[in-house]
Design an enzyme around this catalytic site. Sequence first.
Site, short mmCIF file in Angstrom:
data_model
loop_
_atom_site.label_atom_id
_atom_site.label_comp_id
_atom_site.label_asym_id
_atom_site.label_seq_id
_atom_site.Cartn_x
_atom_site.Cartn_y
_atom_site.Cartn_z
N SER A 187 0.46 -1.51 -0.35
CA SER A 187 -0.04 0.40 -0.01
C SER A 187 0.68 1.12 0.07
CB SER A 187 -0.38 -0.01 1.33
OG SER A 187 -1.37 1.63 1.32
N TYR A 189 -1.88 -1.31 11.36
CA TYR A 189 -2.08 -1.82 10.10
C TYR A 189 -1.04 -1.40 8.99
CZ TYR A 189 -3.57 -2.15 4.73
OH TYR A 189 -3.38 -2.20 3.33
N LYS A 245 1.91 -3.64 6.61
CA LYS A 245 2.69 -3.57 4.97
C LYS A 245 3.93 -3.99 5.03
CE LYS A 245 -1.20 -4.74 3.87
NZ LYS A 245 -1.31 -6.27 3.10
N SER A 280 -19.15 12.76 5.69
CA SER A 280 -18.71 14.41 6.09
C SER A 280 -17.18 14.14 5.70
CB SER A 280 -18.21 13.38 7.22
OG SER A 280 -19.86 13.20 8.56
N1 LIG Z 1 -8.51 -2.25 -0.64
C1 LIG Z 1 -8.11 -0.87 -0.74
O1 LIG Z 1 -7.64 0.68 -1.05
C2 LIG Z 1 -6.31 -1.15 -0.44
C3 LIG Z 1 -4.95 -0.38 0.00
C4 LIG Z 1 -3.58 -0.61 -0.26
C5 LIG Z 1 -3.35 -2.22 0.44
N2 LIG Z 1 -4.34 -2.79 0.27
C6 LIG Z 1 -4.83 -4.45 0.52
O2 LIG Z 1 -5.02 -4.84 -0.78
C7 LIG Z 1 -5.81 -6.50 0.38
C8 LIG Z 1 -7.14 -6.90 -0.04
O3 LIG Z 1 -7.52 -5.46 0.34
P1 LIG Z 1 -9.05 -5.53 -0.27
O4 LIG Z 1 -9.41 -4.51 0.33
O5 LIG Z 1 -9.46 -6.88 -1.89
O6 LIG Z 1 -9.90 -5.79 1.18
P2 LIG Z 1 -10.84 -7.10 1.59
O7 LIG Z 1 -11.16 -7.30 3.26
O8 LIG Z 1 -12.12 -7.08 0.73
O9 LIG Z 1 -10.23 -8.47 1.45
C9 LIG Z 1 -9.12 -9.62 1.75
C10 LIG Z 1 -10.05 -10.69 2.58
O10 LIG Z 1 -8.83 -11.49 2.94
C11 LIG Z 1 -9.93 -12.57 3.54
N3 LIG Z 1 -8.41 -11.90 4.90
C12 LIG Z 1 -8.51 -11.74 5.56
N4 LIG Z 1 -7.41 -12.12 6.99
C13 LIG Z 1 -7.70 -13.81 6.29
C14 LIG Z 1 -7.38 -14.93 7.10
N5 LIG Z 1 -6.68 -14.97 7.87
N6 LIG Z 1 -7.48 -16.07 6.09
C15 LIG Z 1 -7.98 -16.20 5.13
N7 LIG Z 1 -8.73 -14.57 4.50
C16 LIG Z 1 -8.45 -13.75 5.12
C17 LIG Z 1 -10.69 -11.72 3.84
O11 LIG Z 1 -12.05 -12.34 4.35
C18 LIG Z 1 -10.83 -11.09 2.72
O12 LIG Z 1 -11.68 -11.03 1.61
C19 LIG Z 1 -4.85 -5.73 1.30
O13 LIG Z 1 -4.07 -6.81 2.12
C20 LIG Z 1 -5.13 -4.42 1.87
O14 LIG Z 1 -4.06 -4.68 3.00
C21 LIG Z 1 -6.00 -2.61 0.00
C1 LIG Z 2 -6.13 6.60 7.70
C2 LIG Z 2 -6.42 6.12 6.49
O1 LIG Z 2 -7.39 5.59 6.95
N1 LIG Z 2 -5.87 5.37 5.78
C3 LIG Z 2 -6.42 4.79 4.46
C4 LIG Z 2 -6.68 4.75 3.78
O2 LIG Z 2 -6.37 6.23 2.46
P1 LIG Z 2 -7.16 7.04 2.44
O3 LIG Z 2 -7.25 8.03 3.62
O4 LIG Z 2 -5.97 7.90 1.28
O5 LIG Z 2 -8.57 6.45 1.38
P2 LIG Z 2 -10.35 7.43 2.10
O6 LIG Z 2 -10.63 6.21 1.06
O7 LIG Z 2 -10.38 6.44 3.20
O8 LIG Z 2 -9.87 8.71 2.06
C5 LIG Z 2 -9.29 9.44 0.57
C6 LIG Z 2 -9.42 11.27 1.20
O9 LIG Z 2 -11.30 11.17 2.10
C7 LIG Z 2 -11.60 11.51 2.95
N2 LIG Z 2 -12.65 10.98 3.68
C8 LIG Z 2 -13.13 9.96 3.87
C9 LIG Z 2 -13.49 9.35 3.78
C10 LIG Z 2 -14.90 10.01 4.21
O10 LIG Z 2 -15.71 9.21 4.41
N3 LIG Z 2 -14.33 11.16 4.27
C11 LIG Z 2 -13.76 11.91 3.72
O11 LIG Z 2 -13.52 13.18 3.36
C12 LIG Z 2 -10.28 11.13 3.02
O12 LIG Z 2 -9.85 12.42 4.28
C13 LIG Z 2 -9.06 11.98 2.33
O13 LIG Z 2 -8.38 12.59 1.76
O14 LIG Z 2 -7.33 3.54 2.47
C14 LIG Z 2 -5.93 3.53 1.93
C15 LIG Z 2 -6.77 3.22 0.50
O15 LIG Z 2 -7.91 3.47 -0.10
C16 LIG Z 2 -5.11 3.26 2.89
O16 LIG Z 2 -5.16 2.07 2.93
C17 LIG Z 2 -4.61 3.45 3.68
O17 LIG Z 2 -4.29 3.09 4.95
#
Ligand SMILES: NC(=O)c1ccc[n+]([C@@H]2O[C@H](COP(=O)([O-])OP(=O)(O)OC[C@H]3O[C@@H](n4cnc5c(N)ncnc54)[C@H](O)[C@@H]3O)[C@@H](O)[C@H]2O)c1
Ligand SMILES: CC(=O)N[C@H]1[C@@H](OP(=O)(O)OP(=O)(O)OC[C@H]2O[C@@H](n3ccc(=O)[nH]c3=O)[C@H](O)[C@@H]2O)O[C@H](CO)[C@H](O)[C@@H]1O
Length: 351
Positions: free
Chosen positions: A134, A159, A163, A226
């Site tokens: 991430s 969290y 990563k 918000s």
């Molecule tokens: N969504 C984002 O914004 C974002 C951003 C950066 C990185 N990531 C990373 O991408 C990956 C996927 O994220 P996502 O948004 O699809 O989340 P998600 O929660 O939709 O998917 C994660 C999946 O992993 C499964 N899981 C969690 N712990 C487990 C375990 N111990 N054993 C087996 N399965 C398990 C959950 O049931 C879920 O289906 C994560 O590693 C997350 O940290 C996500």
């Molecule tokens: C602090 C935090 O949560 N960081 C996580 C969040 O990043 P980000 O904070 O970048 O993602 P986000 O979708 O939570 O927020 C994006 C932008 O929207 C704003 N915002 C968000 C929600 C809301 O209800 N109102 C609002 O104004 C927030 O202040 C930011 O400026 O998600 C990323 C993946 O997507 C990473 O996992 C980051 O670690």
Amino acid sequence: MAPPTVLVTGGAGYIGSHTVLEMLNAGYNVICVDNLCNAYSGGASKLPEALNRVQEITGKKVNFYRVDITDREQVRSVFQEHKIDMVAHFAALKAVGESCRIPLQYYHNNMTGTNVLLEAMADNNVFKFVYSSSATVYGEPKFLPVTEEHPTGNCTSPYGKTKYFTEEILKDLCKSDKRWAVVSLRYFNPVGAHISGRIGEDPNGEPNNLMPYIAQVAVGRRAKLSVFGSDFATKDGTGVRDYIHIVDLAEGHVKALDKLRNIAESGFFAYNLGTGVGCSVLELVHAFERASGKKVTYELVDRRSGDVSTCYADAQLAETKLGWKATRGIDKMCEDTWRWQSQNPNGYANK
Ligand SMILES: NC(=O)c1ccc[n+]([C@@H]2O[C@H](COP(=O)([O-])OP(=O)(O)OC[C@H]3O[C@@H](n4cnc5c(N)ncnc54)[C@H](O)[C@@H]3O)[C@@H](O)[C@H]2O)c1
Ligand SMILES: CC(=O)N[C@H]1[C@@H](OP(=O)(O)OP(=O)(O)OC[C@H]2O[C@@H](n3ccc(=O)[nH]c3=O)[C@H](O)[C@@H]2O)O[C@H](CO)[C@H](O)[C@@H]1O
């Protein structure tokens, strides 16, 4: 040559399910494991609903096991059952705020789970690994756009630290044994849904992230958004992020697997997956209103603690080394999110 078999952890989740779909379309065999702690399992099928729909869209089979990656025996049994060539590791807990309240669960799930998986891989001579990292590993950006050279590790939440720590473990592993080839993909802000509207993001409870919140306001599930902070040093005072379409992100994984499949090169490689374009909260709200034809009511409130003002990627390295570039813009991200949200107002649960 038989197509490679990829073990996908967390394959029933948001990013996992979209990536499985693109992997199947690209000809990979896929074995998914997920403990369903954050994925909808309902329906008559034994498959989680997202994967059921992936099968329906692709016409291809998904092998699924309900496995917790922290459980050594469960993980080993999957490696015994199948000849795995590569692993794409998505399974993790990912809520920033929750990780501050229950850090031990986050460290156990994300760190121990990854170690168990890596040990099972080594025991079975599997050394090709794609990791879901991430932009959070960069902490508060010291320069923009953020390149892969930007220092990592200044993470504010447990969290984020999981990563960063995992990347450090992966670097050590690659140094210790030249058979390992690891691609760490540093996602910026994944949003959107598959064009079919059949799969998308389905957060449990109140969404933490901006796009699903906006979508739920537009569909009438929540009264108003918000907006966290309107006094940042940005074009309109609201936070700026690099939103990336989930299908572009999924295609980035296929490119990473293609690279690992075809190279003899070993080591640790990190790539940013972003568009390079910064978009403010209010710009996203307005783009969503245009795409949906719905009003998104919002109020300006105080900043959310830990939020940075602006973060966007330099994604040139992924283009040069993986041959990958995001092609879908903000309007498409909103259109596809709206198709998913309006066709599935309550997500996968048919309530
Ligand atoms: N969504 C984002 O914004 C974002 C951003 C950066 C990185 N990531 C990373 O991408 C990956 C996927 O994220 P996502 O948004 O699809 O989340 P998600 O929660 O939709 O998917 C994660 C999946 O992993 C499964 N899981 C969690 N712990 C487990 C375990 N111990 N054993 C087996 N399965 C398990 C959950 O049931 C879920 O289906 C994560 O590693 C997350 O940290 C996500
Ligand atoms: C602090 C935090 O949560 N960081 C996580 C969040 O990043 P980000 O904070 O970048 O993602 P986000 O979708 O939570 O927020 C994006 C932008 O929207 C704003 N915002 C968000 C929600 C809301 O209800 N109102 C609002 O104004 C927030 O202040 C930011 O400026 O998600 C990323 C993946 O997507 C990473 O996992 C980051 O670690």
